[in-house]
Design an enzyme around this catalytic site. Sequence first.
Site, PDB file in Angstrom:
ATOM      1  N   GLY A  29     110.173 -14.106  -5.519  1.00  0.00           N
ATOM      2  CA  GLY A  29     109.354 -14.939  -6.402  1.00  0.00           C
ATOM      3  C   GLY A  29     110.076 -16.217  -6.787  1.00  0.00           C
ATOM      4  O   GLY A  29     109.864 -16.769  -7.859  1.00  0.00           O
TER       5      GLY A  29
ATOM      6  N   ASN B 197     101.115  -3.668  -6.266  1.00  0.00           N
ATOM      7  CA  ASN B 197     102.571  -3.817  -6.440  1.00  0.00           C
ATOM      8  C   ASN B 197     103.344  -2.842  -5.562  1.00  0.00           C
ATOM      9  O   ASN B 197     104.451  -3.148  -5.122  1.00  0.00           O
ATOM     10  CB  ASN B 197     102.940  -3.705  -7.917  1.00  0.00           C
TER      11      ASN B 197
ATOM     12  N   GLN C 293     110.024  -3.838  -0.162  1.00  0.00           N
ATOM     13  CA  GLN C 293     111.282  -4.440  -0.635  1.00  0.00           C
ATOM     14  C   GLN C 293     112.353  -3.367  -0.840  1.00  0.00           C
ATOM     15  O   GLN C 293     113.522  -3.572  -0.520  1.00  0.00           O
ATOM     16  CB  GLN C 293     111.049  -5.255  -1.916  1.00  0.00           C
TER      17      GLN C 293
ATOM     18  N   ASN D 131     106.229  -7.388 -13.275  1.00  0.00           N
ATOM     19  CA  ASN D 131     105.496  -6.307 -13.951  1.00  0.00           C
ATOM     20  C   ASN D 131     104.499  -5.587 -13.054  1.00  0.00           C
ATOM     21  O   ASN D 131     103.968  -6.190 -12.128  1.00  0.00           O
ATOM     22  CB  ASN D 131     104.753  -6.902 -15.147  1.00  0.00           C
TER      23      ASN D 131
ATOM     24  N   ASP E 179     112.846  -7.922 -24.343  1.00  0.00           N
ATOM     25  CA  ASP E 179     112.370  -7.234 -25.551  1.00  0.00           C
ATOM     26  C   ASP E 179     113.530  -7.037 -26.526  1.00  0.00           C
ATOM     27  O   ASP E 179     113.385  -7.216 -27.745  1.00  0.00           O
ATOM     28  CB  ASP E 179     111.755  -5.887 -25.164  1.00  0.00           C
TER      29      ASP E 179
ATOM     30  N   ARG F 248     114.296 -10.289 -28.085  1.00  0.00           N
ATOM     31  CA  ARG F 248     113.234 -10.615 -29.048  1.00  0.00           C
ATOM     32  C   ARG F 248     113.451  -9.853 -30.351  1.00  0.00           C
ATOM     33  O   ARG F 248     113.256 -10.393 -31.443  1.00  0.00           O
ATOM     34  CB  ARG F 248     111.872 -10.253 -28.456  1.00  0.00           C
TER      35      ARG F 248
ATOM     36  N   HIS G 248     108.464  -1.350 -20.583  1.00  0.00           N
ATOM     37  CA  HIS G 248     108.294  -2.775 -20.910  1.00  0.00           C
ATOM     38  C   HIS G 248     106.796  -3.047 -20.975  1.00  0.00           C
ATOM     39  O   HIS G 248     106.186  -3.574 -20.052  1.00  0.00           O
ATOM     40  CB  HIS G 248     108.966  -3.675 -19.866  1.00  0.00           C
TER      41      HIS G 248
HETATM   42  P1  NAX Z   1     104.795 -16.777 -11.251  1.00  0.00           P
HETATM   43  O1  NAX Z   1     103.395 -16.426 -10.869  1.00  0.00           O
HETATM   44  O2  NAX Z   1     105.105 -18.150 -11.721  1.00  0.00           O
HETATM   45  O3  NAX Z   1     105.753 -16.500 -10.005  1.00  0.00           O
HETATM   46  C1  NAX Z   1     105.690 -15.345  -9.246  1.00  0.00           C
HETATM   47  C2  NAX Z   1     106.092 -15.728  -7.839  1.00  0.00           C
HETATM   48  O4  NAX Z   1     106.235 -14.538  -7.090  1.00  0.00           O
HETATM   49  C3  NAX Z   1     105.054 -16.589  -7.131  1.00  0.00           C
HETATM   50  O5  NAX Z   1     105.670 -17.770  -6.633  1.00  0.00           O
HETATM   51  C4  NAX Z   1     104.560 -15.687  -5.995  1.00  0.00           C
HETATM   52  O6  NAX Z   1     104.251 -16.414  -4.821  1.00  0.00           O
HETATM   53  C5  NAX Z   1     105.778 -14.802  -5.799  1.00  0.00           C
HETATM   54  N1  NAX Z   1     105.497 -13.544  -5.108  1.00  0.00           N
HETATM   55  C6  NAX Z   1     104.386 -12.775  -5.192  1.00  0.00           C
HETATM   56  N2  NAX Z   1     104.506 -11.718  -4.365  1.00  0.00           N
HETATM   57  C7  NAX Z   1     105.701 -11.819  -3.756  1.00  0.00           C
HETATM   58  C8  NAX Z   1     106.369 -11.053  -2.780  1.00  0.00           C
HETATM   59  N3  NAX Z   1     105.790  -9.979  -2.227  1.00  0.00           N
HETATM   60  N4  NAX Z   1     107.594 -11.453  -2.378  1.00  0.00           N
HETATM   61  C9  NAX Z   1     108.163 -12.551  -2.878  1.00  0.00           C
HETATM   62  N5  NAX Z   1     107.566 -13.343  -3.790  1.00  0.00           N
HETATM   63  C10 NAX Z   1     106.351 -12.976  -4.229  1.00  0.00           C
HETATM   64  O7  NAX Z   1     105.237 -15.679 -12.316  1.00  0.00           O
HETATM   65  P2  NAX Z   1     106.489 -15.707 -13.312  1.00  0.00           P
HETATM   66  O8  NAX Z   1     106.089 -16.355 -14.587  1.00  0.00           O
HETATM   67  O9  NAX Z   1     107.678 -16.234 -12.593  1.00  0.00           O
HETATM   68  O10 NAX Z   1     106.634 -14.143 -13.621  1.00  0.00           O
HETATM   69  C11 NAX Z   1     107.107 -13.265 -12.623  1.00  0.00           C
HETATM   70  C12 NAX Z   1     106.935 -11.823 -13.053  1.00  0.00           C
HETATM   71  O11 NAX Z   1     107.741 -11.547 -14.193  1.00  0.00           O
HETATM   72  C13 NAX Z   1     105.518 -11.432 -13.446  1.00  0.00           C
HETATM   73  O12 NAX Z   1     105.207 -10.168 -12.861  1.00  0.00           O
HETATM   74  C14 NAX Z   1     105.602 -11.290 -14.951  1.00  0.00           C
HETATM   75  O13 NAX Z   1     104.621 -10.426 -15.460  1.00  0.00           O
HETATM   76  C15 NAX Z   1     106.982 -10.744 -15.093  1.00  0.00           C
HETATM   77  N6  NAX Z   1     107.612 -10.808 -16.419  1.00  0.00           N
HETATM   78  C16 NAX Z   1     108.413  -9.798 -16.775  1.00  0.00           C
HETATM   79  C17 NAX Z   1     109.112  -9.795 -17.968  1.00  0.00           C
HETATM   80  C18 NAX Z   1     110.009  -8.668 -18.342  1.00  0.00           C
HETATM   81  O14 NAX Z   1     110.571  -8.720 -19.425  1.00  0.00           O
HETATM   82  N7  NAX Z   1     110.207  -7.635 -17.520  1.00  0.00           N
HETATM   83  C19 NAX Z   1     108.965 -10.911 -18.933  1.00  0.00           C
HETATM   84  C20 NAX Z   1     108.445 -12.150 -18.313  1.00  0.00           C
HETATM   85  C21 NAX Z   1     107.379 -11.954 -17.279  1.00  0.00           C
HETATM   86  O15 NAX Z   1     106.155 -11.728 -17.923  1.00  0.00           O
END
Ligand code: NAX
Length: 337
Positions: A12, A106, A113, A132, A160, A163, A188
Amino acid sequence: MSRASVTITLTGAGGQIGYAALFRIAAGDLLGPDTPVRLRLLEIPQGLRAAEGAALELQDAAFPLLEDVELTDDPGTAFDGANLAFLIGARPRTAGMERGDLLAANGGIFGPQGRAINDRAADDVRVAVVGNPANTNALIAQSNAPDVPPERFSALTRLDHNRALGQLSAALDVPVSHIRDVIIWGNHSASQFPDVAHATAEGRPVPDVLAARFGSEAAARAWLVEAFIPRVAKRGAEIIEVRGSSSVASAASAAIDHVRDWVLGTGDRGWTSAAIVSDGSYGVPAGLVSSFPVTSDGRDWTIVDELVIDEFSRTRIEASVLELQEEREAVRALGLV
Ligand code: NAX
């Protein structure tokens, strides 16, 4: 003298959190000023262009520690020789999507992966899942990597945790650096349990400080239940409402905190929180990826044991763990683990 370089894979990498994390990792915020890094950026084809842009900017930043940046949409190539992996890219929930659909989508990401990590990563690989639903995505990846010890997989609850520190700091008017031993338990998600029962602020037990601050133990408990716990657990939604976009820099910062503490050790700073594969501690069924209070000696996370858990806390931990069990049942039913 400079150390051997470390290969770090980010999935990502073209997304928001990836963009925020890359520059801090390349600057040395993850592994310190003496460890060169090689970055492997994994994206899906639609995300490659954005990741390429980030790679161009990394070149322009001329980070002395950055040895190499490679970009790919092939998981095998991305995880080849990886010492550390940040699994950030995930399939977000879209309108009308059921939980089963989300977990299946997912599974299609974290299963392959996990297999690529199993087959291609370095022997010492350590994996932090951010995307997530992070706990269950970590479970899927770990289950698909049978040759990698389960303890090398973790999911991020450090945001978290941070926070919770931020909220306590504001409520008690004590700097975060003087607050220790907060805990995030469970998933989470909104069911998580931010626990301050064992925390201290400037060396004093937080429950006592809160009772003094709010006038009684009952008033302190009411603040925890009505204000603190929901605010920490739902902070992501609050950020979206205020900022108009999800948490990015704080999430990247927490991911770096998580992996840095794992690799460099928690030292004498007390414990932190991380979602790791349960060994059955605190009644959390073995095998679930659940958040615990942990320390690291620089190699492995160790669950802080023998904490006395009162009835209030037990109920909340169990509720979050139940949600994790349901997620595990759902991915089992889908044949993903
Ligand atoms: P974005 O949508 O900006 O970026 C995600 C990126 O992942 C995109 O560029 C997409 O093309 C890429 N992607 C999708 N499938 C893929 C794959 N199979 N292989 C490689 N890349 C892939 O999201 P972003 O704001 O960067 O958030 C990323 C993730 O973090 C989300 O799932 C979000 O829910 C999660 N979070 C988790 C948190 C935590 O505390 N665990 C907090 C922050 C965030 O909400």
